[in-house]
Every structure is written in structure tokens, then in C-alpha cells.
Design a protein around this motif. Structure first.
Motif, PDB file in Angstrom:
ATOM      1  N   SER A 210       0.834  -1.204   0.000  1.00 50.50           N
ATOM      2  CA  SER A 210       0.000   0.000   0.000  1.00 50.50           C
ATOM      3  C   SER A 210       0.867   1.252   0.000  1.00 50.50           C
ATOM      4  O   SER A 210       0.599   2.218  -0.742  1.00 50.50           O
ATOM      5  CB  SER A 210      -0.927  -0.002   1.212  1.00 50.50           C
ATOM      6  OG  SER A 210      -1.787  -1.118   1.201  1.00 50.50           O
ATOM      7  N   THR A 211       1.914   1.246   0.815  1.00 47.29           N
ATOM      8  CA  THR A 211       2.836   2.383   0.846  1.00 47.29           C
ATOM      9  C   THR A 211       3.580   2.536  -0.471  1.00 47.29           C
ATOM     10  O   THR A 211       3.769   3.653  -0.973  1.00 47.29           O
ATOM     11  CB  THR A 211       3.851   2.218   1.994  1.00 47.29           C
ATOM     12  OG1 THR A 211       3.145   2.003   3.224  1.00 47.29           O
ATOM     13  CG2 THR A 211       4.731   3.453   2.143  1.00 47.29           C
TER      14      THR A 211
ATOM     15  N   SER B 190      15.980   5.137 -11.878  1.00 49.28           N
ATOM     16  CA  SER B 190      16.340   3.939 -11.109  1.00 49.28           C
ATOM     17  C   SER B 190      16.462   4.252  -9.621  1.00 49.28           C
ATOM     18  O   SER B 190      16.030   3.453  -8.775  1.00 49.28           O
ATOM     19  CB  SER B 190      17.669   3.373 -11.627  1.00 49.28           C
ATOM     20  OG  SER B 190      17.580   3.055 -12.995  1.00 49.28           O
ATOM     21  N   THR B 191      17.007   5.412  -9.287  1.00 48.44           N
ATOM     22  CA  THR B 191      17.150   5.802  -7.883  1.00 48.44           C
ATOM     23  C   THR B 191      15.786   5.997  -7.226  1.00 48.44           C
ATOM     24  O   THR B 191      15.547   5.511  -6.105  1.00 48.44           O
ATOM     25  CB  THR B 191      17.964   7.102  -7.775  1.00 48.44           C
ATOM     26  OG1 THR B 191      19.239   6.904  -8.394  1.00 48.44           O
ATOM     27  CG2 THR B 191      18.156   7.499  -6.321  1.00 48.44           C
ATOM     28  N   MET B 192      14.884   6.679  -7.924  1.00 48.91           N
ATOM     29  CA  MET B 192      13.554   6.914  -7.370  1.00 48.91           C
ATOM     30  C   MET B 192      12.796   5.603  -7.172  1.00 48.91           C
ATOM     31  O   MET B 192      12.157   5.392  -6.130  1.00 48.91           O
ATOM     32  CB  MET B 192      12.766   7.850  -8.293  1.00 48.91           C
ATOM     33  CG  MET B 192      13.318   9.264  -8.336  1.00 48.91           C
ATOM     34  SD  MET B 192      12.474  10.323  -9.534  1.00 48.91           S
ATOM     35  CE  MET B 192      10.868  10.495  -8.762  1.00 48.91           C
ATOM     36  N   LEU B 193      12.868   4.695  -8.149  1.00 47.47           N
ATOM     37  CA  LEU B 193      12.173   3.420  -8.004  1.00 47.47           C
ATOM     38  C   LEU B 193      12.783   2.568  -6.888  1.00 47.47           C
ATOM     39  O   LEU B 193      12.064   1.863  -6.166  1.00 47.47           O
ATOM     40  CB  LEU B 193      12.213   2.656  -9.328  1.00 47.47           C
ATOM     41  CG  LEU B 193      11.343   3.227 -10.460  1.00 47.47           C
ATOM     42  CD1 LEU B 193      11.523   2.404 -11.733  1.00 47.47           C
ATOM     43  CD2 LEU B 193       9.881   3.262 -10.044  1.00 47.47           C
ATOM     44  N   SER B 194      14.096   2.640  -6.733  1.00 38.28           N
ATOM     45  CA  SER B 194      14.740   1.894  -5.645  1.00 38.28           C
ATOM     46  C   SER B 194      14.284   2.403  -4.281  1.00 38.28           C
ATOM     47  O   SER B 194      13.993   1.608  -3.370  1.00 38.28           O
ATOM     48  CB  SER B 194      16.264   2.015  -5.768  1.00 38.28           C
ATOM     49  OG  SER B 194      16.728   1.469  -6.980  1.00 38.28           O
ATOM     50  N   VAL B 195      14.206   3.730  -4.142  1.00 39.80           N
ATOM     51  CA  VAL B 195      13.730   4.310  -2.880  1.00 39.80           C
ATOM     52  C   VAL B 195      12.278   3.932  -2.626  1.00 39.80           C
ATOM     53  O   VAL B 195      11.890   3.587  -1.499  1.00 39.80           O
ATOM     54  CB  VAL B 195      13.911   5.842  -2.901  1.00 39.80           C
ATOM     55  CG1 VAL B 195      13.240   6.480  -1.693  1.00 39.80           C
ATOM     56  CG2 VAL B 195      15.390   6.199  -2.937  1.00 39.80           C
TER      57      VAL B 195
ATOM     58  N   TRP C   3      10.649   1.282  -3.594  1.00 39.05           N
ATOM     59  CA  TRP C   3      10.467  -0.125  -3.250  1.00 39.05           C
ATOM     60  C   TRP C   3      11.174  -0.532  -1.955  1.00 39.05           C
ATOM     61  O   TRP C   3      10.757  -1.511  -1.308  1.00 39.05           O
ATOM     62  CB  TRP C   3      10.966  -1.004  -4.393  1.00 39.05           C
ATOM     63  CG  TRP C   3       9.982  -1.127  -5.511  1.00 39.05           C
ATOM     64  CD1 TRP C   3       9.977  -0.432  -6.683  1.00 39.05           C
ATOM     65  CD2 TRP C   3       8.849  -1.994  -5.564  1.00 39.05           C
ATOM     66  NE1 TRP C   3       8.914  -0.806  -7.470  1.00 39.05           N
ATOM     67  CE2 TRP C   3       8.203  -1.767  -6.814  1.00 39.05           C
ATOM     68  CE3 TRP C   3       8.308  -2.937  -4.689  1.00 39.05           C
ATOM     69  CZ2 TRP C   3       7.056  -2.450  -7.199  1.00 39.05           C
ATOM     70  CZ3 TRP C   3       7.159  -3.626  -5.070  1.00 39.05           C
ATOM     71  CH2 TRP C   3       6.544  -3.380  -6.302  1.00 39.05           C
ATOM     72  N   CYS C   4      12.205   0.175  -1.558  1.00 42.19           N
ATOM     73  CA  CYS C   4      12.974  -0.229  -0.373  1.00 42.19           C
ATOM     74  C   CYS C   4      12.550   0.498   0.901  1.00 42.19           C
ATOM     75  O   CYS C   4      12.527  -0.104   1.982  1.00 42.19           O
ATOM     76  CB  CYS C   4      14.464  -0.006  -0.613  1.00 42.19           C
ATOM     77  SG  CYS C   4      15.166  -1.021  -1.927  1.00 42.19           S
TER      78      CYS C   4
END
Length: 252
Positions: free
Chosen positions: A135-136, A169-174, A176-177
């Protein structure tokens, strides 16, 4: 005369009355028993029909979530013209929503249909963690999409320099993590709730209720809703103002 006297004696003695009374009593009990079983069977039939309807509706919603988001992913992957930075955010969001349907909605459907939690104490924590996590992730994706649209509309000339593949890639990594900090870590550590609720869950493992304490409620709602929501409102408000300004310039 003798025959009449014999009949009168039989009526007075009531030799046949007990049998008639027994028949009447037995008939009444039989009717009550029949009504009871009819009512019970009718109640069971209503319950089965209700469960069937709930299972059908929930299954339909889950399948729509799966195949709808899968269609989005396949469309972007198959058409080269759709492979732009914004649509990569959309594809990632579709993946997150698919995982919500698989790991959150299915468990919720089992609880709704069975009336209790069937998978034990540990899997209850897993379910709650996955629910909060995905959800987040979905909300953070919406926040990233609003930022991407802001730069694309307000600063179109600088957009290719700002939204690079590395920044994507940085935004998607943040995205998802970072939600693991608000989902798996506090839930498995027991920080999200009170000791009383943890003791209740240990005593009743067939009940899976996500009850949070005040501190976790404030922090989690801020990270998962309020902060991304404020950012999205600010971004789309600036987009609206820029679009309105450009429209006025066109009609001068």
C-alpha cells in the motif's frame, strides 16, 4: 340394552382416549421438529448462497486487479513508443497493485469467507507487513508520478536533463525499499502495537487484527499518506497554475 351399557362403560372408562391423546401429542411434536429442521435447512441454504456470492465478488475483484494491471505492463513492454520514463513509473505501480491483489486481497478473502484467520501467528505478521508495504509502495509511486509530471509540464526543456535513467532507477529503488522501514521491521519487532494486543494474539492465533499504537499510527500515516498526499497536491496545483498560465498566453 346390554350393547348400550357396554358402549357407555367403554366411554366412561376411556379405554381409547390415551391412544387419541398420544396421537395428538406425537403429531404436535412431529410438526415442531419438522419446522425446526426446515428452518435450519433454510438458514444453511442462505449461508451457502451468501458465501458463494461473496466468493464470486471477491474472486472477480482479484482477477480484475491481476489482469488489468498485467495488461498495463504488457502494453508498455510490447509497444516501443510507450517506453518513456513516466510509463516506467506506471508499470512499476501496476506491479505493486498486482502484488497487493496476490498477497493482501487473497488473505483478506479467506478471512471474510471463513470468519477467522487460518494461517497462524507468523503468517499474520507476514500478511500485515505485506499489506502495509505494498500500500505504501503504491502511494509513493503516485507521488513520483506527480513529480515527474511537474517537471515535464513546468520545465519541459530541462525535463530530459532532470529525469534521467539514473534518477529513474534511484527513485524506483527508494520507492520499493523505503516502505520496509514502516512495514516488516516494526511489525516483526512488535513495535507497532501494545503488549496487551501481542499477548491477545499469542492466546488467540486464529484472530488476525492489525491494531496499532498511537506512535506507529502517527508515523505510519505520515509516511504512507500525509507527506505523499501533500506533495501530490502541491505538484498538481503547480501544474494547474502552469497550464492555466500557458492557456492565457495562447489567447492573448
Amino acid at each position: 340394552m346390554e350393547l348400550n351399557e357396554t358402549i357407555d362403560e367403554d366411554l366412561i372408562n376411556g379405554t381409547d382416549l390415551p391412544d387419541i391423546t398420544k396421537v395428538i401429542i406425537d403429531t404436535g411434536q412431529s410438526n415442531r421438529t419438522t419446522n425446526f429442521y426446515d428452518h435450519k435447512n433454510h438458514h444453511e441454504l442462505e449461508r451457502v448462497l451468501l458465501l458463494t456470492m461473496k466468493a464470486t465478488v471477491m474472486g472477480f475483484i482479484i482477477l480484475c486487479a491481476l489482469f488489468g494491471n498485467l495488461l498495463v505492463i504488457v502494453s508498455v513492454m510490447r509497444h516501443r513508443k510507450l517506453r518513456v520514463i513516466t510509463n516506467y513509473f506506471v508499470v512499476s505501480l501496476a506491479l505493486a497493485d498486482m502484488l497487493v491483489a496476490i498477497f493482501a486481497m487473497t488473505f483478506n478473502a479467506s478471512v471474510e469467507l471463513s470468519g477467522r484467520w487460518l494461517f497462524g501467528y507468523f503468517m499474520c505478521d507476514v500478511w500485515n507487513s505485506l499489506d502495509v508495504f505494498f500500500s505504501t509502495v503504491s502511494i509513493l509511486h503516485l507521488c513520483c508520478i506527480s513529480v515527474d509530471r511537474y517537471y515535464a509540464i513546468v520545465q519541459p526543456l530541462d525535463y530530459p536533463l532532470i529525469m534521467t535513467n539514473l534518477r529513474l532507477s534511484t527513485m524506483l529503488s527508494v520507492v520499493w525499499c523505503s516502505p520496509t522501514v514502516m512495514s516488516f521491521l516494526p511489525i516483526f519487532a512488535g513495535w507497532y502495537t501494545t503488549e496487551k494486543h501481542l499477548e491477545f494474539r499469542r492466546n488467540y492465533p486464529d484472530v488476525c487484527v492489525f491494531q496499532v499504537n498511537k506512535l506507529y499510527a502517527v508515523i505510519s500515516s505520515s509516511v504512507s499518506f500525509w507527506v505523499p498526499g501533500i506533495i501530490m497536491i502541491a505538484m498538481y496545483y503547480k501544474i494547474y497554475r502552469e497550464a492555466d498560465r500557458q492557456e492565457r498566453m495562447l489567447y492573448r
